[in-house]
Motif scaffolding. Structure first.
Motif, PDB file in Angstrom:
ATOM      1  N   THR A 146       0.961  -0.773  -0.185  1.00  0.00           N
ATOM      2  CA  THR A 146       0.271   0.471  -0.183  1.00  0.00           C
ATOM      3  C   THR A 146       1.049   1.221   0.057  1.00  0.00           C
ATOM      4  N   LEU A 147       1.827   1.631  -0.495  1.00  0.00           N
ATOM      5  CA  LEU A 147       2.450   2.671  -1.223  1.00  0.00           C
ATOM      6  C   LEU A 147       2.409   3.754  -1.301  1.00  0.00           C
ATOM      7  N   LYS A 148       2.713   4.724  -0.541  1.00  0.00           N
ATOM      8  CA  LYS A 148       2.581   5.660  -1.407  1.00  0.00           C
ATOM      9  C   LYS A 148       3.210   7.506  -1.691  1.00  0.00           C
ATOM     10  N   PRO A 149       2.630   8.245  -2.304  1.00  0.00           N
ATOM     11  CA  PRO A 149       4.022   8.779  -3.026  1.00  0.00           C
ATOM     12  C   PRO A 149       5.529   9.719  -1.606  1.00  0.00           C
ATOM     13  N   GLU A 150       4.733   9.375   0.550  1.00  0.00           N
ATOM     14  CA  GLU A 150       5.035  10.160   0.805  1.00  0.00           C
ATOM     15  C   GLU A 150       6.325   8.928   1.396  1.00  0.00           C
ATOM     16  N   ASP A 151       6.130   7.666   0.763  1.00  0.00           N
ATOM     17  CA  ASP A 151       7.077   6.153   0.813  1.00  0.00           C
ATOM     18  C   ASP A 151       8.481   7.368   0.324  1.00  0.00           C
ATOM     19  N   THR A 152       7.860   7.943  -1.042  1.00  0.00           N
ATOM     20  CA  THR A 152       9.591   8.016  -2.030  1.00  0.00           C
ATOM     21  C   THR A 152      10.546   8.753  -0.839  1.00  0.00           C
ATOM     22  N   ALA A 153      11.533   7.785  -1.191  1.00  0.00           N
ATOM     23  CA  ALA A 153      12.736   8.091  -0.643  1.00  0.00           C
ATOM     24  C   ALA A 153      14.236   7.061  -0.955  1.00  0.00           C
ATOM     25  N   VAL A 154      15.561   7.090  -0.049  1.00  0.00           N
ATOM     26  CA  VAL A 154      16.363   6.189  -0.147  1.00  0.00           C
ATOM     27  C   VAL A 154      16.063   5.410   0.865  1.00  0.00           C
ATOM     28  N   TYR A 155      16.354   4.444   0.450  1.00  0.00           N
ATOM     29  CA  TYR A 155      15.668   3.322   2.228  1.00  0.00           C
ATOM     30  C   TYR A 155      17.939   2.514   2.359  1.00  0.00           C
ATOM     31  N   TYR A 156      17.489   2.279   3.982  1.00  0.00           N
ATOM     32  CA  TYR A 156      18.767   2.070   4.028  1.00  0.00           C
ATOM     33  C   TYR A 156      18.628   0.546   5.005  1.00  0.00           C
ATOM     34  N   CYS A 157      19.995  -0.189   4.746  1.00  0.00           N
ATOM     35  CA  CYS A 157      19.339  -1.318   5.901  1.00  0.00           C
ATOM     36  C   CYS A 157      20.870  -1.390   6.791  1.00  0.00           C
TER      37      CYS A 157
END
Length: 126
Positions: A85-96
């Motif tokens: 259920t992704l949203k536009p505000e989930d746009t980002a660079v994701y780091y572990c």
């Protein structure tokens, strides 16, 4: 020493799903807790969630709770971030990131993590 490499990022439409992977190398993988963080353009990096070394405990930021799920496969030395259920505000660079799994480390805080991946871009289009 733990080296982390994220993969699985990309472009997805609103409401879609994506699974990120974080492949780890190092002899002590099972002794670490792992966290996911993200950084949107022009914003500070923020906490997404973590998973303890045996996978029995997970935690999530309020903004992703109920939509994201973290899992790990110790035999494959891989951590996963399932995003639904992704949203536009989930746009980002994701780091572990990897942190010693100890009561002395607050796994919500970036400063607890010793090792970081290079990040993978997730873009959610409206």
């Amino acid at each position: 020493q733990v080296n982390l490499v994220e993969s699985g990022g990309g472009l997805v439409q609103v409401g879609g799903s994506l699974m990120l992977s974080c492949a780890a190398s190092g002899r002590t993988f099972s002794g670490y807790a792992f966290g996911w963080f993200r950084q949107a353009p022009g914003k500070e990096r923020e906490y997404v969630g973590f998973i303890r070394r045996d996978g029995s405990v997970t935690d999530y930021a309020t903004s992703v709770k109920g939509r994201f799920a973290i899992s790990r496969d110790n035999s494959l030395k891989t951590i996963y971030l399932q995003m639904n259920t992704l949203k536009p505000e989930d746009t980002a660079v994701y780091y572990c990131a990897a942190a010693p799994d100890s009561e002395w480390y607050d796994l919500i805080r970036e400063s607890s993590y010793y090792y970081w991946g290079q990040g993978t871009q997730v873009t959610v289009s409206a």
